[in-house]
Design an enzyme around this catalytic site. Structure first.
Site, short mmCIF file in Angstrom:
data_model
loop_
_atom_site.label_atom_id
_atom_site.label_comp_id
_atom_site.label_asym_id
_atom_site.label_seq_id
_atom_site.Cartn_x
_atom_site.Cartn_y
_atom_site.Cartn_z
N HIS A 23 -11.07 -3.03 3.51
CA HIS A 23 -11.02 -2.60 4.91
C HIS A 23 -11.82 -1.33 5.16
O HIS A 23 -11.95 -0.90 6.31
CB HIS A 23 -9.56 -2.38 5.31
CG HIS A 23 -8.94 -1.28 4.49
ND1 HIS A 23 -8.72 -1.39 3.14
CD2 HIS A 23 -8.55 -0.03 4.83
CE1 HIS A 23 -8.21 -0.26 2.69
NE2 HIS A 23 -8.09 0.59 3.70
N ASP A 24 -12.35 -0.71 4.11
CA ASP A 24 -13.15 0.51 4.27
C ASP A 24 -14.65 0.28 4.12
O ASP A 24 -15.43 1.21 4.25
CB ASP A 24 -12.73 1.56 3.23
CG ASP A 24 -11.32 2.08 3.46
OD1 ASP A 24 -10.88 2.11 4.61
OD2 ASP A 24 -10.67 2.44 2.46
N ASP A 76 -2.98 4.61 -2.41
CA ASP A 76 -4.05 5.14 -1.56
C ASP A 76 -4.51 6.53 -2.02
O ASP A 76 -3.67 7.41 -2.28
CB ASP A 76 -3.48 5.25 -0.13
CG ASP A 76 -4.53 5.57 0.90
OD1 ASP A 76 -5.41 4.72 1.13
OD2 ASP A 76 -4.48 6.67 1.48
N GLU A 108 -6.43 3.91 -5.86
CA GLU A 108 -7.74 4.10 -5.23
C GLU A 108 -8.28 5.45 -5.69
O GLU A 108 -7.59 6.47 -5.60
CB GLU A 108 -7.61 4.08 -3.71
CG GLU A 108 -8.96 4.06 -3.03
CD GLU A 108 -8.92 4.51 -1.58
OE1 GLU A 108 -9.86 4.18 -0.84
OE2 GLU A 108 -7.97 5.20 -1.18
N ASP A 141 0.87 -1.17 0.00
CA ASP A 141 0.00 0.00 0.00
C ASP A 141 0.90 1.23 0.00
O ASP A 141 1.78 1.36 0.86
CB ASP A 141 -0.87 -0.01 1.27
CG ASP A 141 -2.27 0.46 1.00
OD1 ASP A 141 -2.42 1.53 0.39
OD2 ASP A 141 -3.22 -0.24 1.40
C1 GLC Z 1 -7.99 5.28 1.92
C2 GLC Z 1 -7.80 4.07 2.80
C3 GLC Z 1 -8.45 4.34 4.10
C4 GLC Z 1 -7.78 5.51 4.74
C5 GLC Z 1 -7.78 6.73 3.82
C6 GLC Z 1 -6.79 7.73 4.28
O1 GLC Z 1 -9.31 5.51 1.62
O2 GLC Z 1 -8.27 2.93 2.16
O3 GLC Z 1 -8.42 3.23 4.95
O4 GLC Z 1 -8.41 5.86 5.93
O5 GLC Z 1 -7.40 6.39 2.51
O6 GLC Z 1 -5.50 7.24 4.08
#
Ligand code: GLC
Length: 555
Positions: A327-328, A199, A254, A98
């Site tokens: 995980h979100d 991310d 992402e 990540d």
């Molecule tokens: C992304 C991650 C998440 C995190 C956010 C800030 O969305 O997947 O878990 O809280 O970024 O880094």
């Protein structure tokens, strides 16, 4: 369409804190991962994506990085990581890290120096701004609720944080910051990792001057000024040309609020491609507006529209990243499936997305059908965004409804520990107390029980992933949707080099009459995957059972 290893692979996501505790301190770690590598391999996946393993104060569970080049001590050492990397590779599993570069932790040396030595270069690593009189530099709100600015008295300046207060945003417009990012990439790629999940990568370029937004939202006001910012293309291309293109690696970015039109600017194959794929969010909004805290009723039609748009718009040009959980996101059975028909709906949901064109990602616990946690008190939650969002919701709808909403929407639902067996703490740890909840359903839902049951969700995932691997039509085939107007059935076909696939999914417990679309004779096809025994057909039709799925292969 060009073939590639990253298109053919499927990926298992490990959120390390809750995966498996190998040293008995109640927290998941690399030793635990090592002990489960054979299990991961047995699923039939080809890669592991690790949520952040780096040194971090864990305010956002690793997405707040204090040192990009060291491992969180709770998880182990760099030697432990190298062993995991090595052992994964020995098993033919790639390793994806990540990469969190939109922000750091406030405990990162760069940020500390940006305050302690305001004349040093580090000050310009972040977005430090003077206030406007007594007001903040602009009206942006954090994605985690509350203002996106934090005041520092010593400097009499504010810093930008799109996420938690402890996650200051990096100033990517500063070329020195981009050099740092490239060095971090090289560090891990030189060690042998196979790629990055990047991310919130589409947030890294903010509109010049950070202007206020004319709109107001309870969270993330200002998002239109950075969600797909002015220099994003340039920076991504720089990372690719200077670093990524020099390695045999893959990237998945992402991308909240991403549309196919914008995605194609980044992932269309060719010399100007920035990333291999993107995690968009549109299909995770079939039961909400934008994200799960603005809950609505689940609509299969909405879900299908998004699936089909991404399948059609990208086919032959770019590659999809497929997922239903991470995980979100709360557990998908609670959202799009049925807890009453947990096993059936879990299998159906797996087919629904894994038989599409793209690289499938499976989140830990999804393969055994883990469910949301029955939270009863806001104090039980640990996620910073849940707490903040709850406060906003409470002010609008009162504590009871806000808690109900949190139960549905919280990321903590996905972060309870993996349920390995029926022993204490579901076999996650030998410590008295794990760091976070064990779902009380672990006696029924756990890996050991699933291993023993040939009809388990786990064994279904194995069969499904094996089928995908052995049939290029699942990987490279085109896509056409049928019964678009049905509110209960999701049906599509895939075609590749003379092979055809018909995928039929029911999203209801009610019986629905299904008739094969024109051109398909079910008696000539083979039902290769299904969640009920003896799938019968009569007159090229059948009546669906609750959450039934059937995949027919025509050769
Ligand atoms: C992304 C991650 C998440 C995190 C956010 C800030 O969305 O997947 O878990 O809280 O970024 O880094």
């Amino acid at each position: 369409m060009q073939k590639s290893w990253y298109k053919e692979m499927s990926v298992y996501q490990v959120w390390p804190r809750s995966f498996c505790d190998g040293d008995g301190d109640g927290i998941g770690d690399l030793k635990g991962v090592l002990s489960k590598l054979d299990y991961i391999k047995s699923l039939g996946v080809d890669a592991i994506w690790f949520s952040p393993l780096y040194k971090s104060p864990q305010k956002d569970y690793g997405y707040d990085i204090a040192d990009y080049r060291s491992i969180q001590p709770e998880y182990g050492t760099m030697e432990d990581f190298k062993l995991v990397l090595d052992e994964a590779h020995k098993r033919g599993l790639k390793v994806i890290m990540d990469l969190v570069i939109n922000h750091t932790s406030d405990q990162h040396e760069w940020f500390k120096k940006s305050i302690e030595e305001p004349d040093s270069k580090y000050h310009n690593y972040y977005h430090w701004y003077k206030g406007k009189g007594k007001r903040r530099p602009n009206n942006w709100m954090s994605t985690f609720a509350g203002p996106a600015w934090e005041y520092n008295e010593k400097l009499d300046e504010y810093y930008l944080h799109l996420f938690a207060v402890e996650q200051p945003d990096l100033n990517m417009d500063n070329p020195e910051v981009r050099e740092e990012v490239k060095d971090i990439m090289r560090f891990w790629l030189d060690m042998g990792v196979d790629g990055f999940r990047e991310d919130v990568i589409t947030f890294i370029s903010k509109k010049e001057g950070l202007p206020s937004s004319p709109y107001w939202f309870p969270v993330a006001t200002g998002i239109e000024k950075y969600m797909h910012g002015p220099h994003l293309d340039e920076y991504l291309l720089e990372f690719k040309n200077d670093v990524l293109s020099k390695y045999d690696c893959m990237t998945v970015g992402e991308a909240p609020m991403m549309t196919t039109k914008n995605a194609l600017k980044h992932i269309t194959e060719g010399p100007n491609q920035h990333l291999n794929m993107m995690f968009h969010f549109e299909h995770m909004a079939a039961d909400c507006l934008f994200y799960s805290w603005f809950k609505t009723k689940f609509s299969l039609k909405r879900l299908k529209k998004v699936f089909s748009r991404w399948q059609k718009d990208l086919y032959g040009k770019a590659w999809n990243a497929l997922y239903l959980e991470n995980h979100d996101q709360p557990r998908v059975i609670n959202r799009y499936g049925s807890t009453k028909y947990r096993v059936e709906s879990a299998k159906m949901l797996a087919v629904t997305y894994i038989c599409q064109c793209g690289t499938p990602f499976i989140y830990q616990g999804q393969e055994i059908g883990m469910l949301n946690y029955p939270f009863t008190d806001i104090e039980q939650y640990t996620d910073v965004s849940t707490k903040n969002n709850y406060d906003v919701a409470k002010a609008i709808m009162g504590p009871d409804r806000a808690l109900k909403l949190a139960n549905y929407a919280s990321r903590d639902n996905a972060r309870t520990v993996v349920q390995w067996n029926t022993e204490k703490n579901a076999g996650f740890t030998t410590a008295d107390e794990p760091w976070f909840m064990v779902n009380p359903n672990y006696k029924e839902i756990n890996v050991e029980a699933a291993e023993k049951d040939p009809d388990s969700i786990l064994n279904f995932y194995r069969a499904l992933l094996k089928f995908r691997k052995e049939n290029e039509v699942v990987i490279y085939g085109d896509y056409k949707e049928h019964y678009k107007r049905s509110k209960d059935l999701y049906v599509y076909e895939r075609n590749y080099e003379g092979k055809r696939l018909l995928v039929i999914n029911s999203f209801t417990e009610n019986a629905v009459n299904f008739k094969a679309p024109e051109g398909f004779d079910l008696s000539k096809g083979k039902c290769v995957l299904t969640n009920y025994k003896d799938p019968k057909v009569s007159g090229n039709a059948f009546t669906t059972k609750p959450y039934e799925t059937r995949v027919y292969l025509f050769e």
